[in-house]
Design a protein around this motif. Structure first.
Motif, mmCIF file in Angstrom:
data_model
loop_
_atom_site.group_PDB
_atom_site.id
_atom_site.type_symbol
_atom_site.label_atom_id
_atom_site.label_comp_id
_atom_site.label_asym_id
_atom_site.label_seq_id
_atom_site.Cartn_x
_atom_site.Cartn_y
_atom_site.Cartn_z
ATOM 1 N N ASP A 173 0.811 -1.224 0.000
ATOM 2 C CA ASP A 173 0.000 0.000 0.000
ATOM 3 C C ASP A 173 0.844 1.274 0.000
ATOM 4 O O ASP A 173 0.879 2.019 0.982
ATOM 5 C CB ASP A 173 -0.947 0.005 1.200
ATOM 6 N N PRO A 174 1.530 1.562 -1.130
ATOM 7 C CA PRO A 174 2.358 2.771 -1.179
ATOM 8 C C PRO A 174 1.558 4.060 -0.974
ATOM 9 O O PRO A 174 2.068 5.015 -0.374
ATOM 10 C CB PRO A 174 2.994 2.718 -2.567
ATOM 11 N N VAL A 175 0.318 4.087 -1.455
ATOM 12 C CA VAL A 175 -0.512 5.287 -1.266
ATOM 13 C C VAL A 175 -0.813 5.481 0.221
ATOM 14 O O VAL A 175 -0.747 6.599 0.746
ATOM 15 C CB VAL A 175 -1.805 5.200 -2.089
ATOM 16 N N GLY A 176 -1.127 4.405 0.923
ATOM 17 C CA GLY A 176 -1.382 4.483 2.359
ATOM 18 C C GLY A 176 -0.142 4.900 3.124
ATOM 19 O O GLY A 176 -0.219 5.682 4.082
ATOM 20 N N ILE A 177 1.011 4.379 2.707
ATOM 21 C CA ILE A 177 2.278 4.764 3.332
ATOM 22 C C ILE A 177 2.483 6.265 3.179
ATOM 23 O O ILE A 177 2.818 6.972 4.144
ATOM 24 C CB ILE A 177 3.450 3.983 2.700
ATOM 25 N N MET A 178 2.253 6.771 1.972
ATOM 26 C CA MET A 178 2.463 8.194 1.732
ATOM 27 C C MET A 178 1.425 9.045 2.467
ATOM 28 O O MET A 178 1.729 10.172 2.890
ATOM 29 C CB MET A 178 2.446 8.497 0.239
ATOM 30 N N ARG A 179 0.230 8.528 2.629
ATOM 31 C CA ARG A 179 -0.792 9.278 3.380
ATOM 32 C C ARG A 179 -0.321 9.527 4.812
ATOM 33 O O ARG A 179 -0.503 10.618 5.366
ATOM 34 C CB ARG A 179 -2.109 8.511 3.373
ATOM 35 N N THR A 180 0.308 8.514 5.417
ATOM 36 C CA THR A 180 0.822 8.673 6.778
ATOM 37 C C THR A 180 1.931 9.717 6.824
ATOM 38 O O THR A 180 1.977 10.560 7.723
ATOM 39 C CB THR A 180 1.343 7.328 7.315
ATOM 40 N N TYR A 181 2.840 9.659 5.843
ATOM 41 C CA TYR A 181 3.911 10.660 5.791
ATOM 42 C C TYR A 181 3.342 12.067 5.592
ATOM 43 O O TYR A 181 3.728 13.017 6.285
ATOM 44 C CB TYR A 181 4.887 10.345 4.656
ATOM 45 N N VAL A 182 2.427 12.208 4.625
ATOM 46 C CA VAL A 182 1.875 13.526 4.311
ATOM 47 C C VAL A 182 1.131 14.106 5.504
ATOM 48 O O VAL A 182 1.241 15.301 5.811
ATOM 49 C CB VAL A 182 0.968 13.446 3.068
ATOM 50 N N ASP A 183 0.367 13.256 6.192
ATOM 51 C CA ASP A 183 -0.372 13.732 7.375
ATOM 52 C C ASP A 183 0.581 14.287 8.434
ATOM 53 O O ASP A 183 0.218 15.197 9.195
ATOM 54 C CB ASP A 183 -1.205 12.600 7.979
ATOM 55 N N ALA A 184 1.797 13.759 8.477
ATOM 56 C CA ALA A 184 2.761 14.175 9.496
ATOM 57 C C ALA A 184 3.556 15.417 9.096
ATOM 58 O O ALA A 184 4.243 16.006 9.936
ATOM 59 C CB ALA A 184 3.723 13.031 9.797
ATOM 60 N N LEU A 185 3.471 15.808 7.824
ATOM 61 C CA LEU A 185 4.251 16.960 7.372
ATOM 62 C C LEU A 185 3.676 18.254 7.937
ATOM 63 O O LEU A 185 2.481 18.508 7.824
ATOM 64 C CB LEU A 185 4.239 17.047 5.841
ATOM 65 N N PRO A 186 4.502 19.123 8.503
ATOM 66 C CA PRO A 186 4.028 20.442 8.913
ATOM 67 C C PRO A 186 3.687 21.287 7.682
ATOM 68 O O PRO A 186 4.227 21.060 6.586
ATOM 69 C CB PRO A 186 5.225 21.043 9.664
ATOM 70 N N THR A 187 2.810 22.247 7.856
ATOM 71 C CA THR A 187 2.491 23.185 6.781
ATOM 72 C C THR A 187 3.773 23.860 6.305
ATOM 73 O O THR A 187 4.624 24.240 7.100
ATOM 74 C CB THR A 187 1.501 24.250 7.279
ATOM 75 N N GLY A 188 3.897 23.990 4.982
ATOM 76 C CA GLY A 188 5.103 24.589 4.414
ATOM 77 C C GLY A 188 6.144 23.565 4.004
ATOM 78 O O GLY A 188 7.187 23.933 3.442
ATOM 79 N N SER A 189 5.883 22.281 4.262
ATOM 80 C CA SER A 189 6.812 21.221 3.874
ATOM 81 C C SER A 189 6.628 20.853 2.403
ATOM 82 O O SER A 189 5.597 21.151 1.785
ATOM 83 C CB SER A 189 6.592 19.978 4.741
ATOM 84 N N TYR A 190 7.622 20.171 1.859
ATOM 85 C CA TYR A 190 7.599 19.748 0.456
ATOM 86 C C TYR A 190 7.798 18.233 0.357
ATOM 87 O O TYR A 190 8.447 17.631 1.209
ATOM 88 C CB TYR A 190 8.699 20.440 -0.343
ATOM 89 N N LEU A 191 7.242 17.668 -0.713
ATOM 90 C CA LEU A 191 7.422 16.253 -1.026
ATOM 91 C C LEU A 191 7.891 16.142 -2.469
ATOM 92 O O LEU A 191 7.286 16.727 -3.373
ATOM 93 C CB LEU A 191 6.105 15.490 -0.852
ATOM 94 N N ALA A 192 8.980 15.389 -2.687
ATOM 95 C CA ALA A 192 9.487 15.123 -4.030
ATOM 96 C C ALA A 192 9.434 13.621 -4.284
ATOM 97 O O ALA A 192 9.903 12.828 -3.453
ATOM 98 C CB ALA A 192 10.916 15.632 -4.186
ATOM 99 N N ILE A 193 8.869 13.239 -5.424
ATOM 100 C CA ILE A 193 8.741 11.823 -5.787
ATOM 101 C C ILE A 193 9.167 11.628 -7.242
ATOM 102 O O ILE A 193 8.825 12.434 -8.107
ATOM 103 C CB ILE A 193 7.282 11.323 -5.637
ATOM 104 N N THR A 194 9.916 10.555 -7.507
ATOM 105 C CA THR A 194 10.067 10.039 -8.871
ATOM 106 C C THR A 194 9.612 8.584 -8.857
ATOM 107 O O THR A 194 9.783 7.871 -7.861
ATOM 108 C CB THR A 194 11.515 10.124 -9.398
ATOM 109 N N HIS A 195 9.036 8.150 -9.974
ATOM 110 C CA HIS A 195 8.407 6.826 -10.007
ATOM 111 C C HIS A 195 8.361 6.310 -11.448
ATOM 112 O O HIS A 195 8.073 7.061 -12.377
ATOM 113 C CB HIS A 195 6.981 6.929 -9.450
ATOM 114 N N PHE A 196 8.649 5.003 -11.615
ATOM 115 C CA PHE A 196 8.483 4.373 -12.929
ATOM 116 C C PHE A 196 7.041 4.545 -13.399
ATOM 117 O O PHE A 196 6.104 4.390 -12.606
ATOM 118 C CB PHE A 196 8.810 2.879 -12.856
#
Length: 278
Positions: A173-196
């Protein structure tokens, strides 16, 4: 009853007879920190995608441009680089600290060789750390004492998943994993992803190449490598605002200059993007 079974760190489980993602990636970049089994996997992948090494360098160029932008223009000074792999040229901390010598970087990887080489980074300066942890367990990562000591996770930071999530299966569940990370990010944070990327209906011919590559990676014994559709990758940014130009082929994300050649087919099969939490 408390489990008192001693935990064996991943670095104690080094097996040179089995390929790993980080070492195969190192081989694709022309590095020397890999074994024959890793080089054999890469050679098998090249049977389908002879320019896959160019894809790896394209991925590295994307990382450099993103870190430079976020440090110089967005003013970010904290980076959590997940699945960082083996140190190579222009690592995250080198790019960030070129612009801001006090920028803090924590690398996270579970590969034993990455752990050994990552520890060497600790000697470079006081602003860089390496942590041995599993990126698919976000709660463990975000509560890891070494990470929480080095980064202030209650203020904005950059979370990096560069070439990592396409090695996480649907069952994990990569989407679920990322949901947990995103929920924990403070406002003003950034996320960078590369993916096949599997272009699917956007380009049926390239989609067939993606499926062929995915099958070859499995046959070669690497065990993971998933070329996903655009909407599946976009779901990993859920809750965030994608920066212009959006989720695009890597060399189309604010390129350093005009193209000097046409992209190889395999270079089309990877997307990247950067998003901010408003």
């Amino acid at each position: 009853m408390q489990d008192v079974t001693p935990q064996i760190p991943p670095s104690a489980k080094l097996d040179p007879t089995k390929p790993t993602v980080a070492r195969v990636y190192d081989a694709s970049l022309g590095g020397k920190d890999n074994y024959e089994v890793d080089r054999q996997v890469f050679e098998q992948v090249k049977q389908v995608a002879p320019h896959q090494g160019d894809v790896s360098w394209m991925n590295r160029r994307f990382l450099v441009r993103v870190v430079r932008y976020l440090t110089e223009l967005a003013g970010m000074d904290q980076f959590l680089d997940l699945g960082s792999g083996l140190p190579t040229v222009q690592n995250t901390h080198e790019v960030a600290q070129f612009s801001n010598p006090e920028a803090k970087v924590v690398y996270v990887d579970i590969d034993p060789i990455c752990n050994a080489h990552g520890r060497a980074l600790l000697e470079e300066n006081e602003y860089t750390r390496f942590v041995e942890a599993d990126l698919t367990k976000p709660k463990d990562v975000l509560s890891h004492p070494e990470i929480t000591r080095h980064l202030e996770l209650d203020r904005p930071f950059v979370l990096m998943q560069i070439g990592t999530l396409h090695h996480v299966s649907d069952e994990q569940d990569p989407v679920g994993i990322m949901r947990t990370y995103v929920d924990a990010l403070p406002t003003g944070s950034y996320l960078a992803i590369t993916h096949f990327w599997d272009p699917a209906d956007e380009d049926p011919e390239l989609s067939r190449k993606a499926r062929e590559l995915e099958n070859k990676v499995r046959e070669a014994g690497l065990g993971s490598g998933y070329w996903r559709k655009r909407e599946q990758i976009e779901d990993m940014f859920a809750g965030l605002e994608l920066l212009s130009p959006g989720l695009v082929r890597l060399d189309d994300w604010w390129p350093a200059g005009p193209r000097t050649r046409e992209p190889w087919p395999e270079e089309h099969l990877m997307l990247g993007g950067v998003a901010v939490k408003r």
